[in-house]
Design an enzyme around this catalytic site. Structure first.
Site: not given
Length: 520
Positions: A11, A13, A36, A44, A46, A49, A116, A241, A288, A349, A384, A389-390
């Site tokens: 559940s 994004i 779960k 998502t 957390y 950025g 970033e 990270h 990173r 991360h 990445r 990612s989003l």
């Protein structure tokens, strides 16, 4: 038995975006989301950025964003996928705004874009330092307005249902027919039969213990897909990270966003030396993987457990305004950033690999799709780019939706057997599960961390085999519990990371093996 048109596992994004789109398009079809923990608990939530998206076409361009992504991915990105995701970005962001997500704007009402590590321009749309939380809120609100979506919180997916579960199924084509789901409140195991199943189960951070992920990130989707014989790829590329808040007990760690270094913070070792310029001319704004490897090198040299992030020279009012959540969290740990350095350590991360999918989000199993962090699309390559990612989850959820809009998934007339747990007992051995979990996490940190070697990886396999045998015995004789299944999933994921690490003979992006240096 529950029958549904679309089963969505997760559940965050990825799962919610697909669910909203398909439910709006087909009001007479049902979508069942299983998750779960609480419905809002996901990776998502957390994500601090933001969403990297090209909006300012005067200074920025798709071409620049594509180039930044390809550089970060270190030659292993699929260029077609990179182009597709980045060019779709603005349209997908518009939909988030229509669903009510709020992003920060500046004095003149334009988006306040952040920058970033690895980005050549300001292009990260954000909501303070809790962007993911805000997106999750907006998506859940929309989900609750749609009558044909059912969310089942505290339901844990145990295994996908495929050909081998079904007697007399004459088919050479490996297909997915739904999943077995544990209702964690009652302990009952439900069969959910679905025309199409989407894995949107997030990351694997907990495999390492020190992680920025929530405790639910145990690689369940990747492990289920692997057991079902789906193709899994690029698991060696675990992104660490560089700056998680160091806590001696080493559980899930609070993330000190990359944007803090973008804002001007310095990394220092215990002696106060600002060490990043020694490693890379971009200093704290190197990508990173470089920053994590540099910190790892400093820690190995000194034997210390952490380094420091120094913000004391920054405009503190502006800092508090920009990072209210980080400021507050530091204060709760008795760190006043005006005068104190923040102790930080690299933490696992993000998984750049995962379940291999094509541009439509299809896995190598018929009727099974994957989206978000558990999938491997080819966007990230070996590393990445921050805040991609989003964006990837939004674009691929849309692609999967588009594919389902054009392709019917008829309900199959199949007899699916119920879960069989005859002869099992309720495990009194919770201590065994905890012990093996701690051993597994220590093994992955010490042998399969930021800097690897073939010798350590081979030793890791031997240690892992012992843990695997003990846990499989426990699994065969016990009634199913979430903690036992999660441990089993983490063992599968660890196995994939180690095996695929040994297969990679060249250092790329986030993967660094000291023996590969010698190969060159």
């Amino acid at each position: 038995m529950i029958t549904t048109n679309y089963l969505v596992i997760g559940s965050g994004i990825a799962g919610l975006t697909f669910s909203i789109k398909i439910a709006e398009k087909f009001p007479d079809r049902t979508v069942t989301i299983v998750t779960k923990a609480d419905e809002e608990e996901s990776n998502t939530k957390y994500a601090q950025g933001g969403v990297a998206v090209v909006l300012d076409t005067e200074t920025d361009s798709f071409k620049k964003h594509i180039k930044d992504t390809l550089i970060a991915g270190d030659g292993l990105c699929d260029e077609e996928v990179v182009k597709l995701v980045i060019e779709e970005g603005p349209k997908r962001l518009k939909e988030l705004l229509l669903w009510g997500a709020n992003f920060d704007v500046d004095g003149s009402g334009d988006f306040d874009l952040g920058k970033e590590g690895g980005h050549s321009e300001y292009r990260v749309v954000h909501h303070k330092d809790i962007t993911g939380f805000e997106i999750e809120r907006a998506l859940l609100k929309r989900v609750h307005q749609l009558q044909n979506i059912t969310i089942l919180p505290h339901h844990f997916a145990i295994d996908l249902i495929t050909n081998h579960h079904i007697k007399d199924l004459k088919s050479d084509k490996l297909s997915c027919f739904g999943a077995y789901i544990l209702d964690q409140k009652t302990g009952n195991i439900i069969t959910i039969k679905a025309n199409s199943t989407l894995l949107a189960t997030g990351g694997i951070g907990c495999v390492y213990g020190h992680t920025t992920n929530p405790i639910i990130a145990t690689g369940d989707g990747v492990a289920m897909a692997y057991r079902a014989k789906a193709r899994i790829k690029d698991m060696e590329f675990v992104q660490f990270h560089p700056t998680a808040l160091y806590e001696a007990k080493g559980e899930s760690s609070f993330l000190i966003s990359e944007a803090v270094r973008g804002f001007g913070a310095y990394l220092r070792n215990k002696a106060g030396h600002r060490f990043m310029p020694d490693y890379d001319e971009r200093a704290e704004l190197a990508s990173r993987d470089i920053v994590s490897q540099s910190i790892d090198s400093e820690l190995k040299k000194s034997g210390e457990t952490h380094v420091y992030l120094d913000c004391t020279h920054l405009d503190i009012e502006a800092f508090i305004n920009h990072f209210p959540n980080i400021y507050k969290e530091c204060l709760e740990h008795h760190i006043d950033i005006k005068t104190d350095w923040i102790p930080v350590v690299p933490a696992s991360h993000y998984l750049c690999g995962g379940i291999k999918v094509n541009k439509k989000g299809k896995t190598t199993i018929t009727n099974l799709f994957a989206c978000g962090e558990c999938s491997r699309t080819g966007l990230h390559g070996a590393n990445r780019l921050a805040s991609n990612s989003l964006l990837e989850a939004l674009v691929y959820a849309h692609n999967i939706y588009k594919y389902h809009s054009k392709n019917e998934y008829p309900s199959l007339d199949l007899e699916i057997p119920d879960w069989n747990d005859e002869g099992t007992v309720i495990p009194q051995e919770h201590v065994l599960i905890q012990h093996n979990l701690k051993q597994l996490q220590a093994l992955m940190r010490d042998y399969v961390g930021i800097v690897r070697s073939n010798e350590r990886l081979k030793k890791a396999i031997r240690h892992l085999d012992l843990i695997y045998d003990e846990v499989e015995d426990l699994y065969k004789e016990s009634k199913i519990t979430t903690s036992l299944c999660e441990l089993r999933n983490m063992i599968n994921v660890s196995h994939l990371i180690i095996r695929q690490s040994l297969e990679r003979t060249e250092n790329k992006g986030g993967y660094f093996n000291i023996d590969n240096v010698k190969n060159k």
